[in-house]
Design a protein around this motif. Structure first.
Motif, short mmCIF file in Angstrom:
data_model
loop_
_atom_site.label_atom_id
_atom_site.label_comp_id
_atom_site.label_asym_id
_atom_site.label_seq_id
_atom_site.Cartn_x
_atom_site.Cartn_y
_atom_site.Cartn_z
N GLN A 123 0.83 -1.20 0.00
CA GLN A 123 0.00 0.00 0.00
C GLN A 123 0.87 1.26 0.00
OE1 GLN A 123 -2.85 0.07 3.17
NE2 GLN A 123 -3.93 1.86 2.38
N GLY A 124 0.56 2.16 -0.91
CA GLY A 124 1.30 3.41 -1.00
C GLY A 124 2.46 3.39 -1.97
N ALA A 125 2.88 2.21 -2.41
CA ALA A 125 3.99 2.10 -3.35
C ALA A 125 3.46 2.01 -4.78
CB ALA A 125 4.85 0.88 -3.03
N LYS A 126 4.25 2.51 -5.72
CA LYS A 126 3.85 2.49 -7.12
C LYS A 126 4.97 1.94 -7.99
CE LYS A 126 0.67 6.44 -6.79
NZ LYS A 126 0.36 7.80 -7.31
N GLY A 127 4.56 1.37 -9.12
CA GLY A 127 5.51 0.83 -10.07
C GLY A 127 4.76 0.14 -11.18
N PRO A 128 5.47 -0.38 -12.18
CA PRO A 128 4.79 -1.05 -13.29
C PRO A 128 4.14 -2.36 -12.83
CG PRO A 128 7.16 -1.35 -13.44
CD PRO A 128 6.93 -0.36 -12.35
N SER A 129 2.95 -2.62 -13.33
CA SER A 129 2.27 -3.86 -12.96
C SER A 129 2.81 -5.05 -13.76
CB SER A 129 0.77 -3.74 -13.20
OG SER A 129 0.50 -3.44 -14.57
N ARG A 130 3.44 -4.78 -14.88
CA ARG A 130 4.10 -5.82 -15.67
C ARG A 130 5.40 -5.25 -16.21
NH1 ARG A 130 0.44 -8.93 -19.77
NH2 ARG A 130 -0.17 -9.89 -17.77
N ALA A 131 6.49 -5.97 -16.01
CA ALA A 131 7.79 -5.45 -16.43
C ALA A 131 8.76 -6.60 -16.64
CB ALA A 131 8.33 -4.48 -15.38
N ARG A 132 9.87 -6.28 -17.31
CA ARG A 132 10.93 -7.27 -17.49
C ARG A 132 12.02 -6.99 -16.46
NH1 ARG A 132 10.93 -10.77 -21.19
NH2 ARG A 132 9.49 -9.55 -22.49
N VAL A 133 12.52 -8.05 -15.85
CA VAL A 133 13.48 -7.92 -14.76
C VAL A 133 14.88 -7.67 -15.32
CG1 VAL A 133 14.51 -9.04 -12.76
CG2 VAL A 133 12.10 -9.45 -13.32
N GLY A 134 15.48 -6.59 -14.84
CA GLY A 134 16.85 -6.28 -15.21
C GLY A 134 17.81 -6.57 -14.07
N ASP A 135 18.87 -5.77 -14.00
CA ASP A 135 19.90 -6.00 -13.00
C ASP A 135 19.36 -5.82 -11.58
OD1 ASP A 135 21.65 -6.46 -15.00
OD2 ASP A 135 22.72 -4.55 -14.84
N LEU A 136 19.93 -6.59 -10.69
CA LEU A 136 19.59 -6.50 -9.27
C LEU A 136 20.78 -5.95 -8.51
CD1 LEU A 136 17.82 -7.25 -6.75
CD2 LEU A 136 19.04 -9.43 -6.76
N ASP A 137 20.55 -4.89 -7.76
CA ASP A 137 21.54 -4.39 -6.80
C ASP A 137 21.18 -5.00 -5.46
OD1 ASP A 137 23.12 -3.01 -5.01
OD2 ASP A 137 22.99 -1.11 -6.11
N GLU A 138 21.80 -6.14 -5.18
CA GLU A 138 21.38 -6.89 -3.99
C GLU A 138 21.70 -6.14 -2.71
OE1 GLU A 138 21.41 -11.59 -2.67
OE2 GLU A 138 22.22 -10.94 -4.61
N GLY A 139 22.82 -5.40 -2.70
CA GLY A 139 23.17 -4.66 -1.50
C GLY A 139 22.16 -3.58 -1.17
N ALA A 140 21.67 -2.91 -2.20
CA ALA A 140 20.68 -1.85 -1.99
C ALA A 140 19.26 -2.38 -1.93
CB ALA A 140 20.80 -0.80 -3.10
N GLY A 141 19.06 -3.63 -2.35
CA GLY A 141 17.71 -4.19 -2.38
C GLY A 141 16.84 -3.55 -3.44
N VAL A 142 17.44 -3.25 -4.61
CA VAL A 142 16.73 -2.56 -5.69
C VAL A 142 16.90 -3.34 -6.99
CG1 VAL A 142 16.65 -0.47 -7.09
CG2 VAL A 142 16.99 -0.29 -4.63
#
Length: 198
Positions: A123-142
């Protein structure tokens, strides 16, 4: 031998009313899985019927082969013979995460790089409902997400803002213009699907 680590969110032996697999055997299972370079995702216990069932769920960066599952099952069968007793047969199943399993840990997102996912947010967060997964910054959790049918949009999304995400099965190759955006220009990527260069 790589170090054995209890998975995040891994259920302990006292989280169920009926414990089929004793704690020492859980440690044995975890080590047997880890020794093969795999991750132990879950130990599911089902004691609802007269024939009990234990399902061992594993995963790995390069996927899990049928040989991996067969070898693990063979190794763990003698252990399973000590569960349940003569009047309580226990069926052991060793399996991998299904393609429809939700992306819950950073490693799931890393392994989903290049895949299209359907996403809902807290709740309160926004982003694409469908997307292709790119790079993961695991340290930042992004994670980097690529979305849009005509005009491609790239945006970072914090994993803790995601309520639920699951891979969408595609029957066509991913568009090249989306794949080109999975990494920052000049960055080879922090994750790769099986068969891709890292």
């Amino acid at each position: 031998m790589r170090p054995v680590r209890v998975p995040d969110g891994f259920p302990g032996p006292h989280s169920r009313s009926t414990v089929i697999v004793p704690e020492p055997d859980r440690a044995h299972i975890l080590r047997a899985v880890s020794d093969r370079g795999l991750d132990l995702e879950d130990i599911r216990e089902d004691a609802r019927s007269s024939a009990w069932r234990v399902t061992i769920v594993v995963d790995g960066d390069a996927g899990v082969s049928l040989d991996d599952l067969a070898d693990l099952s063979t190794d763990l069968d003698p252990l399973a013979e000590g569960w349940g007793g003569p009047d309580r047969p226990v069926t052991l199943e060793v399996t991998s995460r299904g393609v429809d399993a939700p992306l819950e840990q950073p490693r799931h997102w890393r392994r989903a790089r290049g895949r299209q996912v359907d996403i809902t947010y807290v709740q309160g967060a926004k982003g694409p409902s469908r997307a292709r997964v790119g790079d993961l910054d695991e340290g930042a959790g992004v994670v980097r997400l690529v979305s849009g049918a005509r005009e491609k949009k790239v945006e970072p999304v914090a994993l803790d803002q995601v309520a639920h995400a699951v891979i969408r099965v595609e029957f066509r190759p991913a568009p090249e213009d989306e794949l080109d955006l999975l990494s920052e220009p000049g960055d080879p990527g922090r994750g790769a699907r099986e068969g891709e260069d890292r």
